[in-house]
Scaffold this motif. Structure first.
Motif: not given
Length: 224
Positions: A143-156, A185-186, A163-176
């Motif tokens: 919640s209320e956490t900055n996750l900008m440009e986070a990398t979640l590649h093949q994450t389960r 969220c942003e 809740d109200r997190c910043d996911l700007t430019r986060a990567t979710f390749f092969r992560t459902s």
């Protein structure tokens, strides 16, 4: 509109836990193979250029601590609280975090790659560039956490609340992201596969839907 209820966290750390371990004792534990650090609070601790060797932490509260170039890879954290802590170029890859809470922490670029989460919360944290690639996550609340440009590649991901997190430019390749509510969220510039398969089943609002259409190369015509 009422403000959403704050996350209560997962860690069950003993209330008013005293300080029963000093810095030198902790350093000795980190150097020993498979050592355990238990039932203590560590306040204002500063660690730099230290590597752990499979240390297990249980019923521990870190308050206002600074970790710089600290390698905690392969460690186990059970019922651990990090409050107001700062991580600079640290590693937690291949670690198991079981009932762990991070409150008001700064940890840009922290790596949890190939780790395991079973009940982890992030509240009011700075986690830009965090790496969760190939991690297994079951019960995560952020919640209320900055996750900008986070990398979640093949994450389960299972049982994830954002809740109200910043996911700007986060990567979710092969992560459902199926079943995950992103509506508060942003998500500008979110990075997914060209067929958008990672977004199938995710929950978004109308404004986000219009933005995601751009990933298909489609533009919405505005009324003249």
């Amino acid at each position: 509109m009422p403000r959403p209820r704050r996350q209560t966290g997962f860690a069950q750390v003993t209330p008013n836990l005293g300080e029963h371990l000093d810095r030198e004792d902790l350093l000795a534990a980190l150097r020993a193979p498979d050592a355990r650090v238990e039932n203590t609070t560590l306040s204002g601790l500063e660690l730099a250029e230290v590597s752990a060797d499979g240390t297990g932490f249980s019923n521990v509260a870190f308050r206002g601590c600074t970790f710089e170039w600290v390698d905690l890879s392969g460690c186990t954290f059970s019922d651990v609280l990090f409050s107001g802590c700062r991580f600079v170029r640290c590693e937690m890859g291949r670690s198991w975090l079981n009932h762990v809470d991070f409150h008001s922490c700064s940890a840009p670029g922290l790596s949890f790659a190939k780790g395991r989460f079973t009940g982890v919360s992030f509240e009011d944290c700075q986690l830009s560039y965090v790496d969760l690639s190939e991690a297994t996550v079951d019960r995560l609340a952020a919640s209320e956490t900055n996750l900008m440009e986070a990398t979640l590649h093949q994450t389960r991901l299972r049982h994830v609340s954002l809740d109200r997190c910043d996911l700007t430019r986060a990567t979710f390749f092969r992560t459902s992201l199926e079943g995950i509510d992103l509506s508060s969220c942003e998500i500008a510039g979110i990075r997914v596969s060209s067929d958008l398969r990672e977004l199938r089943g995710a929950i978004i609002d109308e404004g986000q839907a219009a933005e995601l259409i751009g990933l298909l190369g489609v533009r919405i015509k505005e009324d003249e």
